[in-house]
Design an enzyme around this catalytic site. Structure first.
Site, mmCIF file in Angstrom:
data_model
loop_
_atom_site.group_PDB
_atom_site.id
_atom_site.type_symbol
_atom_site.label_atom_id
_atom_site.label_comp_id
_atom_site.label_asym_id
_atom_site.label_seq_id
_atom_site.Cartn_x
_atom_site.Cartn_y
_atom_site.Cartn_z
ATOM 1 N N ARG A 63 46.653 118.151 54.921
ATOM 2 C CA ARG A 63 47.937 117.477 54.728
ATOM 3 C C ARG A 63 48.885 118.293 53.853
ATOM 4 O O ARG A 63 49.711 117.730 53.126
ATOM 5 C CB ARG A 63 47.755 116.083 54.129
ATOM 6 C CG ARG A 63 47.049 115.105 55.049
ATOM 7 C CD ARG A 63 47.148 113.691 54.504
ATOM 8 N NE ARG A 63 46.232 112.790 55.215
ATOM 9 C CZ ARG A 63 45.498 111.852 54.630
ATOM 10 N NH1 ARG A 63 45.536 111.697 53.326
ATOM 11 N NH2 ARG A 63 44.708 111.080 55.340
ATOM 12 N N ARG A 99 54.232 114.525 53.388
ATOM 13 C CA ARG A 99 55.106 113.721 52.524
ATOM 14 C C ARG A 99 55.234 114.223 51.105
ATOM 15 O O ARG A 99 56.144 113.801 50.375
ATOM 16 C CB ARG A 99 54.600 112.274 52.503
ATOM 17 C CG ARG A 99 54.778 111.559 53.832
ATOM 18 C CD ARG A 99 54.079 110.217 53.829
ATOM 19 N NE ARG A 99 52.629 110.374 53.809
ATOM 20 C CZ ARG A 99 51.772 109.361 53.723
ATOM 21 N NH1 ARG A 99 52.234 108.125 53.613
ATOM 22 N NH2 ARG A 99 50.469 109.573 53.723
ATOM 23 N N ARG A 104 62.276 114.990 58.519
ATOM 24 C CA ARG A 104 61.680 113.871 59.241
ATOM 25 C C ARG A 104 62.535 112.607 59.161
ATOM 26 O O ARG A 104 62.235 111.606 59.828
ATOM 27 C CB ARG A 104 60.298 113.552 58.656
ATOM 28 C CG ARG A 104 59.083 114.173 59.316
ATOM 29 C CD ARG A 104 58.705 113.570 60.653
ATOM 30 N NE ARG A 104 58.749 112.133 60.701
ATOM 31 C CZ ARG A 104 57.804 111.321 60.247
ATOM 32 N NH1 ARG A 104 56.709 111.814 59.711
ATOM 33 N NH2 ARG A 104 57.949 110.015 60.348
ATOM 34 N N ASP A 131 49.078 114.743 64.899
ATOM 35 C CA ASP A 131 48.307 113.590 64.446
ATOM 36 C C ASP A 131 47.118 113.434 65.387
ATOM 37 O O ASP A 131 47.191 113.806 66.566
ATOM 38 C CB ASP A 131 49.152 112.314 64.466
ATOM 39 C CG ASP A 131 48.438 111.151 63.788
ATOM 40 O OD1 ASP A 131 48.596 110.992 62.566
ATOM 41 O OD2 ASP A 131 47.695 110.429 64.476
#
Length: 355
Positions: free
Chosen positions: A38, A42, A51, A87
């Site tokens: 990851r 974020r 995004r 994903d």
């Protein structure tokens, strides 16, 4: 040789001597390579900016956006490998499964799979179902140069859990009920998911990915006996299907301390280790012939810099003498992580392990 084969060959030549791929092959490295699960996501303000207003699954189908997001942590942190932005449910969506990723929840499946009739909804994945993957990886390999790109997919058990539960689950009640109550349907479900997963990985490898990682995020919910009987054959089928491509294969699960030997037995070249077990003990459980990846607790990055370096040193000390270690977190980067803490960690690991 096709144009795709030529491009793949050129990328693998450019990245062959990278620290990351050398470590995967358990060869001497100039420094311990670092990347983070990851790492594209974020925790980065630039990610949140690009995004903005774009749904997760939509973002995975836009090659230029995928390229930008995948490159962001490479630029910012100087990591030794990029991981393809996608994903684990993308291949399921591509074959027509009615699902969405709901913010704050995760993947939600409209009609869970609970019967033999439901299973028939899972058709094979064809390369033409995911043309955006091939296009994005072509763009990425040109931009990355000597930095390897890791492709990835969800493992059959974790995909099955989402499909059977209808979304994330704490106890996997429906999943285990199906696994125990209808072993043949369960085996057929995992076998079909193994084919879909292998096809998705092959698309990524043939487009230029230099390594692949199979994420089995929920498999730690199983005992070793259940894993061996009901899951290992499907995971092994995935790894066997891509073995002839010659790229390193990484296997990672959460809460898998008791399963580490079986994860390696499934066919991985590199076994990912979460933070619950030291790497030297993990090496003993996995056995010889495998590289290890991991395993700093992601929450450590919220501590002061000195504490982060102390805990990182403990990981490196536990890995000392192991032929093949890739520094990573024991799971993904947490959303509120300070990006500068990641950048400093990469620099620290590189400096401390310089040969």
């Amino acid at each position: 040789m096709s144009a795709n084969d030529a491009r793949t060959g050129q990328q693998q030549t450019a990245t062959y001597d990278s620290a990351f791929l050398k470590a995967c092959r358990r060869e001497p490295v100039p420094h311990t390579p670092v990347w983070f699960m990851r790492q594209a996501g974020r925790s980065l303000p630039e990610y949140r900016k690009v995004r903005e207003g774009i749904a997760m699954l939509d973002s995975c189908t836009r090659p230029e956006l995928v390229t930008e997001i995948t490159l962001q942590p490479v630029r910012r942190h100087g990591v030794d490998a990029a991981i393809y932005y996608s994903d684990i449910v993308v291949p399921l969506k591509a074959i027509g499964v009615d699902l969405d990723i709901k913010p704050g929840v995760g993947p939600v499946v409209e009609n869970p799979i609970r019967s033999r009739a439901d299973l028939e909804r899972l058709r094979p994945l064809e390369p033409g179902d995911v043309p955006y993957v091939t296009e994005a990886i072509g763009l990425l390999t040109r931009e990355l140069g000597g930095t390897p790109l890791i492709g990835f997919a969800g493992a059959p058990f974790t995909l099955a859990s989402y499909l059977v539960e209808g979304g994330p689950s704490r106890n996997h009640e429906h999943t285990k009920a199906l696994m125990y109550g209808d072993p043949q349907l369960w085996a057929d479900l995992l076998d079909r998911l193994a084919d879909i997963t292998a096809a998705f990985l092959k698309v990524q490898i043939e487009a230029g990915a230099g390594a692949v990682q199979l994420f089995d995020s929920w498999v730690g919910a199983l005992s070793p006996a259940d894993y061996r009987r009901a899951v290992l054959p499907a995971s092994a089928k995935v790894f066997d299907a891509v073995a002839s491509h010659g790229v390193p294969r990484i296997h990672f699960g959460v809460g898998t301390g008791e399963l580490l030997g079986l994860l390696g037995e499934a066919g991985a070249d590199v076994v990912g280790v979460d933070w619950r077990i030291p790497l030297d003990e993990a090496a003993r459980r996995v056995g010889p012939g495998k590289a290890l990846q991991g395993n700093l607790d992601p929450a450590v990055l919220f501590a002061p810099r000195e504490a982060v370096e102390t805990k990182a040193s403990e990981v490196l000390d536990a890995a000392a003498g192991l032929p093949g270690h890739i520094f990573n977190l024991g799971h993904g980067v947490l959303p509120d992580t300070d990006p500068d803490a990641l950048t400093r960690l990469v620099e620290y690991v590189h400096t401390r392990t310089a040969r």
